[in-house]
Design a protein around this motif. Sequence first.
Motif, PDB file in Angstrom:
ATOM      1  N   GLY A   1       0.781  -1.231   0.000  1.00 37.38           N
ATOM      2  CA  GLY A   1       0.000   0.000   0.000  1.00 37.38           C
ATOM      3  C   GLY A   1       0.808   1.274   0.000  1.00 37.38           C
ATOM      4  N   VAL A   2       2.132   1.163   0.197  1.00 38.01           N
ATOM      5  CA  VAL A   2       2.933   2.387   0.314  1.00 38.01           C
ATOM      6  C   VAL A   2       4.236   2.379  -0.481  1.00 38.01           C
ATOM      7  CG1 VAL A   2       2.049   3.150   2.551  1.00 38.01           C
ATOM      8  CG2 VAL A   2       3.920   1.507   2.489  1.00 38.01           C
ATOM      9  N   GLU A   3       4.884   1.244  -0.606  1.00 33.23           N
ATOM     10  CA  GLU A   3       6.248   1.248  -1.120  1.00 33.23           C
ATOM     11  C   GLU A   3       6.328   1.676  -2.584  1.00 33.23           C
ATOM     12  OE1 GLU A   3       9.044   1.191   0.278  1.00 33.23           O
ATOM     13  OE2 GLU A   3       8.342   0.689   2.295  1.00 33.23           O
ATOM     14  N   THR A   4       7.390   2.421  -2.897  1.00 33.35           N
ATOM     15  CA  THR A   4       7.561   2.960  -4.245  1.00 33.35           C
ATOM     16  C   THR A   4       8.913   2.594  -4.856  1.00 33.35           C
ATOM     17  OG1 THR A   4       8.363   5.064  -3.317  1.00 33.35           O
ATOM     18  CG2 THR A   4       6.011   4.911  -3.814  1.00 33.35           C
ATOM     19  N   SER A   5       9.621   1.642  -4.263  1.00 39.62           N
ATOM     20  CA  SER A   5      10.857   1.167  -4.885  1.00 39.62           C
ATOM     21  C   SER A   5      10.517   0.351  -6.124  1.00 39.62           C
ATOM     22  CB  SER A   5      11.680   0.331  -3.898  1.00 39.62           C
ATOM     23  OG  SER A   5      10.935  -0.795  -3.482  1.00 39.62           O
ATOM     24  N   ASP A   6      11.485   0.168  -6.992  1.00 38.28           N
ATOM     25  CA  ASP A   6      11.222  -0.476  -8.288  1.00 38.28           C
ATOM     26  C   ASP A   6      10.540  -1.840  -8.172  1.00 38.28           C
ATOM     27  OD1 ASP A   6      12.205   1.714  -9.543  1.00 38.28           O
ATOM     28  OD2 ASP A   6      13.986   0.743 -10.399  1.00 38.28           O
ATOM     29  N   PRO A   7      10.977  -2.748  -7.290  1.00 40.92           N
ATOM     30  CA  PRO A   7      10.296  -4.051  -7.238  1.00 40.92           C
ATOM     31  C   PRO A   7       8.814  -3.921  -6.892  1.00 40.92           C
ATOM     32  CG  PRO A   7      12.417  -4.173  -6.140  1.00 40.92           C
ATOM     33  CD  PRO A   7      12.167  -2.728  -6.411  1.00 40.92           C
ATOM     34  N   TYR A   8       8.476  -3.018  -5.966  1.00 40.69           N
ATOM     35  CA  TYR A   8       7.072  -2.832  -5.599  1.00 40.69           C
ATOM     36  C   TYR A   8       6.288  -2.187  -6.729  1.00 40.69           C
ATOM     37  CZ  TYR A   8       7.743  -4.195  -0.713  1.00 40.69           C
ATOM     38  OH  TYR A   8       7.992  -4.912   0.441  1.00 40.69           O
ATOM     39  N   ILE A   9       6.878  -1.223  -7.426  1.00 40.44           N
ATOM     40  CA  ILE A   9       6.181  -0.593  -8.553  1.00 40.44           C
ATOM     41  C   ILE A   9       6.021  -1.597  -9.689  1.00 40.44           C
ATOM     42  CG2 ILE A   9       6.273   1.245 -10.279  1.00 40.44           C
ATOM     43  CD1 ILE A   9       5.532   2.111  -7.408  1.00 40.44           C
ATOM     44  N   ASP A  10       7.010  -2.457  -9.893  1.00 42.55           N
ATOM     45  CA  ASP A  10       6.841  -3.518 -10.888  1.00 42.55           C
ATOM     46  C   ASP A  10       5.674  -4.442 -10.535  1.00 42.55           C
ATOM     47  OD1 ASP A  10       8.596  -3.014 -12.949  1.00 42.55           O
ATOM     48  OD2 ASP A  10      10.275  -4.070 -12.034  1.00 42.55           O
ATOM     49  N   ASP A  11       5.456  -4.682  -9.242  1.00 40.62           N
ATOM     50  CA  ASP A  11       4.289  -5.472  -8.834  1.00 40.62           C
ATOM     51  C   ASP A  11       2.999  -4.765  -9.213  1.00 40.62           C
ATOM     52  OD1 ASP A  11       5.921  -7.422  -7.731  1.00 40.62           O
ATOM     53  OD2 ASP A  11       5.778  -6.620  -5.693  1.00 40.62           O
ATOM     54  N   ARG A  12       2.956  -3.444  -9.008  1.00 43.00           N
ATOM     55  CA  ARG A  12       1.756  -2.682  -9.363  1.00 43.00           C
ATOM     56  C   ARG A  12       1.545  -2.682 -10.876  1.00 43.00           C
ATOM     57  NH1 ARG A  12       2.861  -3.065  -4.872  1.00 43.00           N
ATOM     58  NH2 ARG A  12       1.648  -4.945  -5.339  1.00 43.00           N
ATOM     59  N   ILE A  13       2.637  -2.560 -11.635  1.00 46.95           N
ATOM     60  CA  ILE A  13       2.531  -2.619 -13.097  1.00 46.95           C
ATOM     61  C   ILE A  13       2.011  -3.990 -13.532  1.00 46.95           C
ATOM     62  CG2 ILE A  13       3.863  -2.626 -15.246  1.00 46.95           C
ATOM     63  CD1 ILE A  13       5.659  -0.479 -13.986  1.00 46.95           C
ATOM     64  N   PHE A  14       2.502  -5.043 -12.897  1.00 44.98           N
ATOM     65  CA  PHE A  14       2.024  -6.389 -13.224  1.00 44.98           C
ATOM     66  C   PHE A  14       0.533  -6.525 -12.933  1.00 44.98           C
ATOM     67  CE2 PHE A  14       1.110 -10.718 -11.667  1.00 44.98           C
ATOM     68  CZ  PHE A  14       1.262 -11.403 -12.865  1.00 44.98           C
ATOM     69  N   GLU A  15       0.085  -5.950 -11.799  1.00 40.74           N
ATOM     70  CA  GLU A  15      -1.335  -6.029 -11.463  1.00 40.74           C
ATOM     71  C   GLU A  15      -2.198  -5.343 -12.509  1.00 40.74           C
ATOM     72  OE1 GLU A  15      -0.874  -6.210  -6.581  1.00 40.74           O
ATOM     73  OE2 GLU A  15      -1.080  -4.282  -7.589  1.00 40.74           O
ATOM     74  N   LEU A  16      -1.709  -4.228 -13.058  1.00 44.93           N
ATOM     75  CA  LEU A  16      -2.475  -3.495 -14.065  1.00 44.93           C
ATOM     76  C   LEU A  16      -2.399  -4.133 -15.443  1.00 44.93           C
ATOM     77  CD1 LEU A  16      -1.695   0.274 -13.302  1.00 44.93           C
ATOM     78  CD2 LEU A  16      -3.803  -0.959 -12.796  1.00 44.93           C
ATOM     79  N   THR A  17      -1.213  -4.636 -15.808  1.00 43.48           N
ATOM     80  CA  THR A  17      -0.974  -5.017 -17.202  1.00 43.48           C
ATOM     81  C   THR A  17      -0.712  -6.498 -17.415  1.00 43.48           C
ATOM     82  OG1 THR A  17       1.433  -4.712 -17.134  1.00 43.48           O
ATOM     83  CG2 THR A  17       0.090  -2.739 -17.532  1.00 43.48           C
ATOM     84  N   GLY A  18      -0.355  -7.219 -16.369  1.00 36.63           N
ATOM     85  CA  GLY A  18       0.014  -8.621 -16.534  1.00 36.63           C
ATOM     86  C   GLY A  18       1.436  -8.820 -17.020  1.00 36.63           C
ATOM     87  N   VAL A  19       2.213  -7.746 -17.104  1.00 42.10           N
ATOM     88  CA  VAL A  19       3.609  -7.823 -17.574  1.00 42.10           C
ATOM     89  C   VAL A  19       4.543  -7.666 -16.371  1.00 42.10           C
ATOM     90  CG1 VAL A  19       5.362  -6.820 -19.088  1.00 42.10           C
ATOM     91  CG2 VAL A  19       2.949  -6.863 -19.798  1.00 42.10           C
ATOM     92  N   ARG A  20       5.483  -8.579 -16.218  1.00 45.48           N
ATOM     93  CA  ARG A  20       6.388  -8.561 -15.068  1.00 45.48           C
ATOM     94  C   ARG A  20       7.678  -7.788 -15.357  1.00 45.48           C
ATOM     95  NH1 ARG A  20       4.918 -11.837 -10.962  1.00 45.48           N
ATOM     96  NH2 ARG A  20       3.522 -13.601 -11.415  1.00 45.48           N
TER      97      ARG A  20
END
Length: 318
Positions: free
Chosen positions: A59-78
């Motif tokens: 719910g808070v982290e903005t480092s690259d691995p966490y943002i990549d998780d959010r991108i995956f949730e939106l797009t399905g791309v890891r």
Amino acid sequence: MNDMQLESNQPRNPDFDDDLVIWSDDYTGRYSPVVYGQQFDDQWRLFLEQKRGFRDHTGVETSDPYIDDRIFELTGVRGVLERRRLGALYPLIRQWRRYFGMEKRRNVGGRLYLKPSFPLEYFEGKRCLDIGCGAGRWTKTLGALGARVKSVDVSEHALRSTRRFNPDTDRLDIFDIPSRPELHQAFDFTLCWGVVMCTHDPLRAFENVASTVAPGGSLYVMVYAPTYHSSEAVRNMRRQFHRECRTIEEKMDFVFKVAEDADNAINYMDMLNTFYNWTIPEDVVHEWFRKAGFTDVVTLNKEEPHNAAWHVLGCKGT
């Protein structure tokens, strides 16, 4: 003014005073606003101070691995960001993290199950508005996907956090949107995550949010569903929290006591600390979209296990 004085000046609470937790549009205009800027500010401050339970969390982290998780949730791309940075080393680094349990550690706070996914290029060049940006995770996610993002919030520490990577931030109460004509029909994509149900009038809050979307643009709203958040367990926790906790120290002690995982304390603070905590039926949310001129309205998380919220997307008619 002390805490007891503040409490005595509070308006009626639908849950505590009227036994109402599931929103109906018949309630619009019945309840009064509170000082919304204070409700989430402590949790964003604790995040910036890197306190346990308020860091290393989806719910808070903005480092690259966490943002990549959010991108995956939106797009399905890891691994979008980390592939750019690590290149051919990315598969090895990911395998190493999985071996040491670091991938699983990033599940604290829960993951999203959204279908259909957004195309990876969907946000490229879009003018986006992040309403209630919090620590900035979705602002950074949209920016990483090529969007130009304006981030707004009522919390000073939320804005401090988001300004670390997005200078286009602004203090904004959701109910002040009608007096901000520069925001009206100005955005290709508006995201409003976990805000409207924490207000005195979710219908009016939604209408204000919807007014920011340009014709042909899209709106993504997340609100609590009438499941976990309207359960007696949660309602009892909220009653105890609001009746017994006066200081931030007492609030912290309480959330750590009730949290099943101490590293997930921010989820409990987020749920317990707000004065209003409505849950919204799915059909009500869809009707809001339709009345505001949106088409192709879809609930994105139909397949999410243990659904505690609705994630709804719609396209505004041209």
